[in-house]
Write a protein that holds these residues in place. Sequence first.
Motif, PDB file in Angstrom:
ATOM      1  N   LYS A 416       0.840  -1.206   0.000  1.00  0.00           N
ATOM      2  CA  LYS A 416       0.000   0.000   0.000  1.00  0.00           C
ATOM      3  C   LYS A 416       0.872   1.253   0.000  1.00  0.00           C
ATOM      4  CE  LYS A 416      -4.119  -1.831   2.339  1.00  0.00           C
ATOM      5  NZ  LYS A 416      -4.881  -1.892   3.585  1.00  0.00           N
ATOM      6  N   ILE A 417       1.893   1.222   0.878  1.00  0.00           N
ATOM      7  CA  ILE A 417       2.810   2.385   0.971  1.00  0.00           C
ATOM      8  C   ILE A 417       3.472   2.627  -0.385  1.00  0.00           C
ATOM      9  CG2 ILE A 417       4.940   3.236   2.058  1.00  0.00           C
ATOM     10  CD1 ILE A 417       4.029   1.465   4.547  1.00  0.00           C
ATOM     11  N   GLN A 418       3.947   1.523  -0.996  1.00  0.00           N
ATOM     12  CA  GLN A 418       4.605   1.629  -2.312  1.00  0.00           C
ATOM     13  C   GLN A 418       3.640   2.226  -3.349  1.00  0.00           C
ATOM     14  OE1 GLN A 418       6.303  -2.090  -3.683  1.00  0.00           O
ATOM     15  NE2 GLN A 418       6.759  -1.236  -5.687  1.00  0.00           N
ATOM     16  N   ALA A 419       2.379   1.772  -3.307  1.00  0.00           N
ATOM     17  CA  ALA A 419       1.379   2.261  -4.257  1.00  0.00           C
ATOM     18  C   ALA A 419       1.117   3.753  -4.054  1.00  0.00           C
ATOM     19  CB  ALA A 419       0.081   1.469  -4.088  1.00  0.00           C
ATOM     20  N   TYR A 420       0.969   4.170  -2.780  1.00  0.00           N
ATOM     21  CA  TYR A 420       0.727   5.592  -2.502  1.00  0.00           C
ATOM     22  C   TYR A 420       1.898   6.444  -2.967  1.00  0.00           C
ATOM     23  CZ  TYR A 420      -3.492   4.706   0.316  1.00  0.00           C
ATOM     24  OH  TYR A 420      -4.755   4.361   0.724  1.00  0.00           O
ATOM     25  N   MET A 421       3.108   5.931  -2.747  1.00  0.00           N
ATOM     26  CA  MET A 421       4.302   6.685  -3.185  1.00  0.00           C
ATOM     27  C   MET A 421       4.326   6.817  -4.714  1.00  0.00           C
ATOM     28  SD  MET A 421       7.330   5.159  -0.793  1.00  0.00           S
ATOM     29  CE  MET A 421       7.490   5.486   0.962  1.00  0.00           C
ATOM     30  N   MET A 422       3.970   5.721  -5.390  1.00  0.00           N
ATOM     31  CA  MET A 422       3.963   5.749  -6.866  1.00  0.00           C
ATOM     32  C   MET A 422       2.982   6.798  -7.390  1.00  0.00           C
ATOM     33  SD  MET A 422       4.003   1.666  -7.670  1.00  0.00           S
ATOM     34  CE  MET A 422       3.567   1.714  -9.371  1.00  0.00           C
ATOM     35  N   ASN A 424       2.104   9.451  -5.800  1.00  0.00           N
ATOM     36  CA  ASN A 424       2.408  10.729  -5.162  1.00  0.00           C
ATOM     37  C   ASN A 424       1.382  11.116  -4.090  1.00  0.00           C
ATOM     38  OD1 ASN A 424       4.631  12.366  -5.208  1.00  0.00           O
ATOM     39  ND2 ASN A 424       3.567  14.029  -6.305  1.00  0.00           N
ATOM     40  N   LYS A 425       0.741  10.116  -3.490  1.00  0.00           N
ATOM     41  CA  LYS A 425      -0.182  10.382  -2.371  1.00  0.00           C
ATOM     42  C   LYS A 425       0.642  10.210  -1.085  1.00  0.00           C
ATOM     43  CE  LYS A 425      -4.652   9.146  -4.343  1.00  0.00           C
ATOM     44  NZ  LYS A 425      -5.445  10.216  -3.788  1.00  0.00           N
ATOM     45  N   LEU A 426       1.496  11.186  -0.815  1.00  0.00           N
ATOM     46  CA  LEU A 426       2.489  11.042   0.250  1.00  0.00           C
ATOM     47  C   LEU A 426       1.861  11.094   1.642  1.00  0.00           C
ATOM     48  CD1 LEU A 426       5.395  13.151  -1.307  1.00  0.00           C
ATOM     49  CD2 LEU A 426       5.024  10.691  -1.403  1.00  0.00           C
ATOM     50  N   ARG A 427       0.790  11.859   1.806  1.00  0.00           N
ATOM     51  CA  ARG A 427       0.128  11.937   3.118  1.00  0.00           C
ATOM     52  C   ARG A 427      -0.415  10.559   3.520  1.00  0.00           C
ATOM     53  NH1 ARG A 427      -1.936  16.486   5.654  1.00  0.00           N
ATOM     54  NH2 ARG A 427      -3.295  16.014   7.414  1.00  0.00           N
ATOM     55  N   SER A 428      -1.079   9.869   2.520  1.00  0.00           N
ATOM     56  CA  SER A 428      -1.606   8.526   2.797  1.00  0.00           C
ATOM     57  C   SER A 428      -0.463   7.559   3.090  1.00  0.00           C
ATOM     58  CB  SER A 428      -2.415   8.012   1.594  1.00  0.00           C
ATOM     59  OG  SER A 428      -3.483   8.885   1.322  1.00  0.00           O
ATOM     60  N   VAL A 460       3.711  17.716   4.081  1.00  0.00           N
ATOM     61  CA  VAL A 460       4.041  16.320   4.420  1.00  0.00           C
ATOM     62  C   VAL A 460       5.476  16.255   4.974  1.00  0.00           C
ATOM     63  CG1 VAL A 460       4.360  13.974   3.530  1.00  0.00           C
ATOM     64  CG2 VAL A 460       2.393  15.339   2.788  1.00  0.00           C
ATOM     65  N   LYS A 461       6.350  17.066   4.427  1.00  0.00           N
ATOM     66  CA  LYS A 461       7.751  17.078   4.880  1.00  0.00           C
ATOM     67  C   LYS A 461       7.787  17.486   6.365  1.00  0.00           C
ATOM     68  CE  LYS A 461      12.154  19.410   4.245  1.00  0.00           C
ATOM     69  NZ  LYS A 461      12.839  20.581   3.685  1.00  0.00           N
ATOM     70  N   ALA A 462       7.019  18.496   6.716  1.00  0.00           N
ATOM     71  CA  ALA A 462       6.971  18.986   8.105  1.00  0.00           C
ATOM     72  C   ALA A 462       6.389  17.939   9.041  1.00  0.00           C
ATOM     73  CB  ALA A 462       6.147  20.265   8.157  1.00  0.00           C
TER      74      ALA A 462
END
Length: 468
Positions: A416-422, A424-428, A460-462
């Motif tokens: 799931k994390i990999q999918a969100y990163m792909m 660009n849903k970084l918050r999720s 998200v960075k913060a």
Amino acid sequence: KSGLDPGGAWHAWGMACLKAGNLTSAREKFNRCLKPPMDLNQLNHGSRLVQDVIQYLESTVKPVLITDDDYFATLRELEATLRTRSLSLEMMCEGKIQHNSYYQECLFYLHSYSTNLAIISFYMRHDCMREALLHLLNKESPSEVFIEGIFIPSYESGKLHMLENLLETIDPGLESWGVYLIAACKYLQRKNYYHILYELQQFMKDHVRAAMTCIRFFTHGAKSYTELGGKQMWLLKIKDHLKVYLQEVSRGSGRKKMAFTFRKKMSATDVSRHINTVDLQMEVTKFLHQCESSGASQMTDSSLPTLFGNNNMKMDVACKVILEGKNIEEGFGIAFRVLQDFQLEATEVYNRVAKQLVKQQKYSEIQQLLKCVNESGVAAKNDGDNIILNCLNEFKNIPAEDLDNLIQDMDSDENKIQAYMMCNKLRSAYLVSVRQEKPRALQLVQHVRQLAESSGDHVVKAICAQWL
């Protein structure tokens, strides 16, 4: 005196003797200018000079009197000539041709100065097919002579059945004709004369090759499964040929091994496998024919895949069956059997199907596909997740709601994390990362922070920095 070649003069003199009806003198003159060919099996009708002699003799219906002087000789010669010219000559060679001196003369010149093809062609012209075949066998002529001299004239004049009957009469087992029959089959295949080929294969009782020809009749030229639906009789014929072959193999297993050397062989296991393929193809044909008739069919490929092709084509069949039903579930059972029977790469097929569904924007059906894959009982743990990841890899523009639904259907948090990163849903990706074990969560959040930094997502960075 002038050193010119006297051959032309001897030939002209010989022809003059022939026209005068002096056959003995003509032989003597021709003997000085005609020579036998170096290779009797060359594919021509001998020299032009010999052909002229034969042509003249055949066109002249003026038989020479046989040495006895009685008045009935002319009548006998005339009768023989009339019979020679008639069309019903099947029995002529039993002796009638021998009673005509002009035809005997033709045979003398052919045997002395011409090729086997010329002799065989002469017999065939005068409906002496049996003599032509016996000459071919006795001289052990190559298969090209058989095709050129006997086979082509036979099928062109509609006498293929007569040829087959004679072949069987001379050798009931057909073994001595094996080389010639196989050559004839190859010739017909090159010419695309598949109907004559199929007839010949049935006569040869070459059931495996006949089944292969039926496969071509079934698949060739069909543009849709509706068309294939109308050609299903060929599938039944394939099965019939293979079943007969199996019976012959089981009957002949105790007999001598050398029999039927020219017929194609196949192990009983392979034949059973092919019968199974035909059964499955019948099922596929009925299903896809039904889909096309009901208008459910979506795909418009130019090529029409069948189970008689290579593995790639079989995978195309599996994809087509899954995609063309009213829903994914309807065709999945048949497709699954195709994958199992041919040991195909199932994940590749599922990925192809999923990508097609994304193109058609049928996102809910991808979820149905995942359900079917998971319930198939042979799916590996991450198969479903990998199908979604493959889709996301190729398609970035899936609507947000459908995208969330797909990702939430995944089993593994890591995926799931990999999918969100792909996507660009970084918050999720951050929200799922922090739920993991502390050491792993640390690595994941650091990765999310790096991505946020490079993409300029300060919020998200913060959040990541604060958590860390």
